[in-house]
Design a protein around this motif. Structure first.
Motif, PDB file in Angstrom:
ATOM      1  N   LEU A  28       0.852  -1.196   0.000  1.00 15.47           N
ATOM      2  CA  LEU A  28       0.000   0.000   0.000  1.00 15.47           C
ATOM      3  C   LEU A  28       0.885   1.242   0.000  1.00 15.47           C
ATOM      4  N   LEU A  29       0.682   2.109  -0.991  1.00 19.77           N
ATOM      5  CA  LEU A  29       1.502   3.321  -1.114  1.00 19.77           C
ATOM      6  C   LEU A  29       0.676   4.539  -0.728  1.00 19.77           C
ATOM      7  N   GLU A  30       1.150   5.290   0.236  1.00 18.62           N
ATOM      8  CA  GLU A  30       0.416   6.478   0.704  1.00 18.62           C
ATOM      9  C   GLU A  30       1.331   7.690   0.608  1.00 18.62           C
ATOM     10  N   THR A  51      -9.835  16.645  11.111  1.00 22.90           N
ATOM     11  CA  THR A  51      -9.303  17.672  10.210  1.00 22.90           C
ATOM     12  C   THR A  51      -9.917  17.627   8.807  1.00 22.90           C
ATOM     13  N   GLY A  52     -10.558  16.512   8.454  1.00 23.24           N
ATOM     14  CA  GLY A  52     -11.196  16.398   7.129  1.00 23.24           C
ATOM     15  C   GLY A  52     -12.658  16.812   7.165  1.00 23.24           C
ATOM     16  N   GLY A  53     -13.056  17.556   8.184  1.00 19.98           N
ATOM     17  CA  GLY A  53     -14.452  17.987   8.294  1.00 19.98           C
ATOM     18  C   GLY A  53     -15.229  17.038   9.195  1.00 19.98           C
ATOM     19  N   HIS A  55     -17.302  14.228  10.543  1.00 24.16           N
ATOM     20  CA  HIS A  55     -17.614  12.862  10.092  1.00 24.16           C
ATOM     21  C   HIS A  55     -18.395  12.115  11.168  1.00 24.16           C
ATOM     22  N   ILE A  56     -19.575  11.632  10.805  1.00 22.36           N
ATOM     23  CA  ILE A  56     -20.349  10.787  11.714  1.00 22.36           C
ATOM     24  C   ILE A  56     -20.556   9.436  11.045  1.00 22.36           C
ATOM     25  N   ILE A  57     -20.840   8.427  11.855  1.00 31.17           N
ATOM     26  CA  ILE A  57     -21.021   7.078  11.290  1.00 31.17           C
ATOM     27  C   ILE A  57     -22.519   6.781  11.218  1.00 31.17           C
ATOM     28  N   THR A 261      -7.011   4.411  -5.240  1.00 35.78           N
ATOM     29  CA  THR A 261      -8.023   5.223  -4.551  1.00 35.78           C
ATOM     30  C   THR A 261      -7.664   6.702  -4.682  1.00 35.78           C
ATOM     31  N   ALA A 262      -6.618   6.996  -5.452  1.00 36.68           N
ATOM     32  CA  ALA A 262      -6.272   8.399  -5.747  1.00 36.68           C
ATOM     33  C   ALA A 262      -7.373   8.955  -6.658  1.00 36.68           C
ATOM     34  N   PRO A 263      -7.585  10.269  -6.669  1.00 38.59           N
ATOM     35  CA  PRO A 263      -8.658  10.829  -7.501  1.00 38.59           C
ATOM     36  C   PRO A 263      -8.588  10.340  -8.956  1.00 38.59           C
ATOM     37  N   ASN A 269      -4.062  10.462 -15.301  1.00 45.37           N
ATOM     38  CA  ASN A 269      -2.842  11.214 -15.576  1.00 45.37           C
ATOM     39  C   ASN A 269      -1.578  10.377 -15.401  1.00 45.37           C
ATOM     40  N   TYR A 270      -1.592   9.465 -14.405  1.00 48.57           N
ATOM     41  CA  TYR A 270      -0.403   8.645 -14.153  1.00 48.57           C
ATOM     42  C   TYR A 270      -0.128   7.733 -15.346  1.00 48.57           C
ATOM     43  N   ILE A 271      -1.189   7.431 -16.138  1.00 46.98           N
ATOM     44  CA  ILE A 271      -1.023   6.507 -17.264  1.00 46.98           C
ATOM     45  C   ILE A 271      -0.804   7.260 -18.568  1.00 46.98           C
ATOM     46  N   SER A 286     -12.943  22.010  -3.452  1.00 42.18           N
ATOM     47  CA  SER A 286     -12.021  21.775  -2.344  1.00 42.18           C
ATOM     48  C   SER A 286     -12.715  22.206  -1.054  1.00 42.18           C
ATOM     49  N   LEU A 287     -12.010  22.008   0.051  1.00 40.62           N
ATOM     50  CA  LEU A 287     -12.621  22.329   1.347  1.00 40.62           C
ATOM     51  C   LEU A 287     -11.577  22.905   2.288  1.00 40.62           C
ATOM     52  N   LEU A 288     -11.959  23.998   2.929  1.00 39.48           N
ATOM     53  CA  LEU A 288     -11.121  24.502   4.018  1.00 39.48           C
ATOM     54  C   LEU A 288     -11.866  24.208   5.321  1.00 39.48           C
ATOM     55  N   ARG A 410     -14.051   7.205  -2.672  1.00 41.52           N
ATOM     56  CA  ARG A 410     -14.859   8.385  -3.009  1.00 41.52           C
ATOM     57  C   ARG A 410     -14.286   9.129  -4.221  1.00 41.52           C
ATOM     58  N   PHE A 411     -12.978   9.293  -4.241  1.00 42.40           N
ATOM     59  CA  PHE A 411     -12.371  10.056  -5.340  1.00 42.40           C
ATOM     60  C   PHE A 411     -11.847   9.128  -6.425  1.00 42.40           C
ATOM     61  N   GLY A 412     -11.442   7.914  -6.022  1.00 38.70           N
ATOM     62  CA  GLY A 412     -10.979   6.930  -7.003  1.00 38.70           C
ATOM     63  C   GLY A 412     -12.103   6.576  -7.957  1.00 38.70           C
TER      64      GLY A 412
HETATM   65  C1  LIG Z   1     -16.455  17.351   4.412  1.00 37.66           C
HETATM   66  C2  LIG Z   1     -16.758  15.896   4.355  1.00 37.66           C
HETATM   67  C3  LIG Z   1     -17.582  15.347   5.318  1.00 37.66           C
HETATM   68  C4  LIG Z   1     -17.898  14.001   5.271  1.00 37.66           C
HETATM   69  N1  LIG Z   1     -18.706  13.498   6.239  1.00 37.66           N
HETATM   70  C5  LIG Z   1     -19.002  12.194   6.248  1.00 37.66           C
HETATM   71  C6  LIG Z   1     -19.823  11.658   7.280  1.00 37.66           C
HETATM   72  O1  LIG Z   1     -20.277  12.376   8.166  1.00 37.66           O
HETATM   73  N2  LIG Z   1     -20.082  10.327   7.262  1.00 37.66           N
HETATM   74  C7  LIG Z   1     -19.605   9.501   6.275  1.00 37.66           C
HETATM   75  O2  LIG Z   1     -19.896   8.297   6.313  1.00 37.66           O
HETATM   76  N3  LIG Z   1     -18.815   9.984   5.283  1.00 37.66           N
HETATM   77  C8  LIG Z   1     -18.502  11.298   5.244  1.00 37.66           C
HETATM   78  N4  LIG Z   1     -17.689  11.802   4.253  1.00 37.66           N
HETATM   79  C9  LIG Z   1     -17.164  10.885   3.228  1.00 37.66           C
HETATM   80  C10 LIG Z   1     -15.880  10.152   3.670  1.00 37.66           C
HETATM   81  O3  LIG Z   1     -14.902  11.098   4.023  1.00 37.66           O
HETATM   82  C11 LIG Z   1     -15.357   9.298   2.514  1.00 37.66           C
HETATM   83  O4  LIG Z   1     -16.336   8.395   2.070  1.00 37.66           O
HETATM   84  C12 LIG Z   1     -14.100   8.474   2.840  1.00 37.66           C
HETATM   85  O5  LIG Z   1     -13.266   9.084   3.766  1.00 37.66           O
HETATM   86  C13 LIG Z   1     -13.351   8.256   1.533  1.00 37.66           C
HETATM   87  O6  LIG Z   1     -12.189   7.491   1.722  1.00 37.66           O
HETATM   88  P1  LIG Z   1     -11.211   7.217   0.484  1.00 37.66           P
HETATM   89  O7  LIG Z   1     -10.191   6.260   0.944  1.00 37.66           O
HETATM   90  O8  LIG Z   1     -12.019   6.872  -0.700  1.00 37.66           O
HETATM   91  O9  LIG Z   1     -10.554   8.648   0.125  1.00 37.66           O
HETATM   92  P2  LIG Z   1      -9.445   9.515   0.874  1.00 37.66           P
HETATM   93  O10 LIG Z   1      -9.802   9.669   2.293  1.00 37.66           O
HETATM   94  O11 LIG Z   1      -9.279  10.749   0.067  1.00 37.66           O
HETATM   95  O12 LIG Z   1      -8.111   8.648   0.772  1.00 37.66           O
HETATM   96  C14 LIG Z   1      -7.317   8.611  -0.393  1.00 37.66           C
HETATM   97  C15 LIG Z   1      -5.861   8.472   0.021  1.00 37.66           C
HETATM   98  O13 LIG Z   1      -5.064   8.378  -1.157  1.00 37.66           O
HETATM   99  C16 LIG Z   1      -3.872   9.114  -0.966  1.00 37.66           C
HETATM  100  N5  LIG Z   1      -3.327   9.463  -2.289  1.00 37.66           N
HETATM  101  C17 LIG Z   1      -3.891  10.279  -3.219  1.00 37.66           C
HETATM  102  N6  LIG Z   1      -3.094  10.379  -4.296  1.00 37.66           N
HETATM  103  C18 LIG Z   1      -2.017   9.598  -4.049  1.00 37.66           C
HETATM  104  C19 LIG Z   1      -0.838   9.290  -4.792  1.00 37.66           C
HETATM  105  N7  LIG Z   1      -0.600   9.810  -5.996  1.00 37.66           N
HETATM  106  N8  LIG Z   1       0.080   8.447  -4.246  1.00 37.66           N
HETATM  107  C20 LIG Z   1      -0.128   7.909  -3.009  1.00 37.66           C
HETATM  108  N9  LIG Z   1      -1.222   8.179  -2.270  1.00 37.66           N
HETATM  109  C21 LIG Z   1      -2.158   9.003  -2.779  1.00 37.66           C
HETATM  110  C22 LIG Z   1      -4.336  10.316  -0.155  1.00 37.66           C
HETATM  111  O14 LIG Z   1      -3.264  10.941   0.523  1.00 37.66           O
HETATM  112  C23 LIG Z   1      -5.341   9.670   0.803  1.00 37.66           C
HETATM  113  O15 LIG Z   1      -4.721   9.231   1.985  1.00 37.66           O
HETATM  114  C24 LIG Z   1     -17.380  13.161   4.240  1.00 37.66           C
HETATM  115  C25 LIG Z   1     -16.545  13.720   3.270  1.00 37.66           C
HETATM  116  C26 LIG Z   1     -16.240  15.074   3.309  1.00 37.66           C
HETATM  117  C27 LIG Z   1     -15.357  15.672   2.260  1.00 37.66           C
END
Ligand SMILES: Cc1cc2nc3c(=O)[nH]c(=O)nc-3n(C[C@H](O)[C@H](O)[C@H](O)COP(=O)(O)OP(=O)(O)OC[C@H]3O[C@@H](n4cnc5c(N)ncnc54)[C@H](O)[C@@H]3O)c2cc1C
Length: 448
Positions: A28-30, A51-53, A55-57, A261-263, A269-271, A286-288, A410-412
């Motif tokens: 796993l590469l992070e 820090t990511g906003g 989050h509730i389960i 799971t990267a966006p 783009n990597y390919i 984006s989100l602050l 989510r982003f992948g």
């Molecule tokens: C503001 C906000 C509030 C939310 N609230 C809730 C909630 O209340 N309840 C709920 O169930 N869900 C909530 N969600 C959704 C939840 O955050 C996501 O479903 C979940 O965290 C997604 O996980 P992921 O692994 O898909 O993505 P991410 O958490 O984005 O993980 C992707 C990982 O890939 C890494 N990465 C990216 N590019 C590369 C690269 N090139 N090389 C190596 N690593 C890389 C990143 O650093 C990151 O660690 C919320 C989302 C947001 C934005």
């Protein structure tokens, strides 16, 4: 199979855990030093911030919910009945808005009731045109009054787009339809509840939302077929024969398959940068996140939505109401969320100051109560479903599969999914990895 997983957020970690159970080997590469993606928690002087906003389960489906609850561990869980508000003309109206109408003055209740009934009748009689985009859908379902008082301004604030540009695909199964009965009851003062699958939610007693990540990492760390490498940013993926190579600048990793799971636009783009540019229909916000720690207890709610432009954040969560361990005794931990369109330059110091001023303007704290401020920027937070959303994402995923790259998260997967669905899809992909891969190779004539 040898699997290279890109990204150590919830999707990457759950996928790894489940894939190990079926005998795969994982690297796993992070890119960050700490895995977890959006699910990170930081503590400063007793104030604990997700820090990511906020989050509730929660989940509509018990089996998806239970998976997450078991990871946190039943002993470390708090169950809450949601108490969430919308700040509207100086009042904290119960959420969802259509269930909180009884808290509005009589004239506003009347306007809403009239518009909801007229819209309902016109819809049933077939007098309204079918909606073609998100904005039209809001008017079609809720009527002018709820649309103009709350839904349109709030959604414009969070999406930072003309709502006509947002595809109806975004709405499907996500924004619940208000039962007319609830609106009628609410207008005459009988309390009702909406958005019921989230009416009760869970949160860790200790450790914030990062507890999920910490416990997943604990389970993974003892497995000899699992290797986590942090601080490595994937830059390139290419295939040679049956092997896929993943390049991180100064290192190279190889496997039978890559799970990214990267966006999604980044994985493309990597390919092939040219192909990625051709499919350029991936919009996002984006989100602050700005965390504020204050002395004294403020407001009993879990979170509050702010539709008005006079307040900079669209949501203010009060994490110390999720768990008492999120703030020092008698303190409050706030989390303000501000969505930012791609490319917009922001001045974080100014925005931190503005958030404090806006909280002060609500009259719930005094300036001298503020003891802690910190902010975190997330490039990818909200996927914007533009028109042609499905078409583009399907093409992208198909293209990646041809390069032995499966997308997840989510982003992948470029899908607006919460933790329950993210974890569920990761588990299913892990379980079906061999058959998906074999089927694909057979289709391509690579295997008999
Ligand atoms: C503001 C906000 C509030 C939310 N609230 C809730 C909630 O209340 N309840 C709920 O169930 N869900 C909530 N969600 C959704 C939840 O955050 C996501 O479903 C979940 O965290 C997604 O996980 P992921 O692994 O898909 O993505 P991410 O958490 O984005 O993980 C992707 C990982 O890939 C890494 N990465 C990216 N590019 C590369 C690269 N090139 N090389 C190596 N690593 C890389 C990143 O650093 C990151 O660690 C919320 C989302 C947001 C934005």
């Amino acid at each position: 199979m040898e699997v290279v997983v890109i990204g150590g957020g919830l999707a990457g970690l759950v996928f790894s855990l489940e894939a190990l159970k079926t005998g795969h080997r994982i690297v796993l590469l992070e890119k960050e030093d700490t895995p977890g993606g959006l699910l990170k928690t930081e503590s400063e002087n007793g104030y604990v911030f997700d820090t990511g906003g906020s989050h509730i389960i929660f989940s509509r489906e018990p089996y998806k919910l239970n998976y997450l609850l078991n990871i946190v561990g039943r002993k470390n869980l708090l169950r809450h009945r949601r108490d969430t508000r919308i700040y509207y003309k100086g009042r904290f109206i119960k959420y969802p808005f259509e269930n909180g109408i009884y808290m509005l003055p009589p004239r506003e209740r009347y306007e809403i009731l009239k518009s909801v009934i007229e819209t309902y009748a016109n819809r049933v009689k077939g007098l309204l045109d079918e909606p073609k985009n998100f904005e039209e859908w809001i008017y079609y379902v809720f009527g002018n009054a709820i649309a103009e008082k709350y839904l349109v301004p709030y959604n414009k604030k969070i999406w930072k787009r003309d709502l006509k540009e947002i595809s109806l695909e975004w709405v499907k199964g996500r924004v619940p339809l208000p039962p007319i009965n609830d609106v009628l009851k609410s207008a005459v003062g009988i309390p009702t509840e909406g958005y019921r699958h989230q009416l009760n939610f869970y949160y860790p007693l200790e450790g914030g939302i990062y507890t999920l990540v910490e416990n997943l990492l604990n389970r993974l760390s003892s497995n000899k077929n699992f290797r986590l490498i942090t601080g490595v940013n994937v830059e390139q993926i290419y295939k040679q024969g049956d092997i896929v190579f993943v390049n991180t600048g100064d290192r190279e990793f190889k496997g039978d398959v890559v799970v990214s799971t990267a966006p999604l636009p980044q994985t493309l783009n990597y390919i092939d940068k040219r192909y990625a540019r051709k499919l350029d229909n991936f919009d996002y916000n984006s989100l602050l996140v700005i965390g504020i720690g204050t002395r004294f207890k403020a407001l009993p709610y879990h979170w509050i939505y702010f539709p008005q432009n006079s307040i900079v954040f669209h949501r203010l969560a009060i994490l110390s109401n999720y768990s008492p361990k999120m703030a020092p005794k008698n303190g409050t931990t706030f989390l303000a969320e501000i969505s930012i369109p791609p490319g917009e330059q922001i001045n974080t110091d100014k925005l931190e100051r503005r958030v404090i001023e806006d909280i002060l303007s609500l009259g719930i704290i005094k300036e001298s109560d503020v003891v802690q401020t910190k902010s975190w920027f997330w490039k990818y937070a909200y996927i914007v479903y533009r028109q042609r959303y499905s078409e583009t994402t399907k093409l992208a995923k198909r293209y990646l599969l041809e390069h032995c790259v499966i997308t997840l998260g989510r982003f992948g997967s470029w899908t607006y999914i919460n933790m329950d669905e993210t974890a569920y899809r990761a588990r299913m992909t892990a379980r079906n990895l061999k058959s998906t891969f074999r089927l694909y190779r057979r289709e391509k004539g690579l295997e008999g």
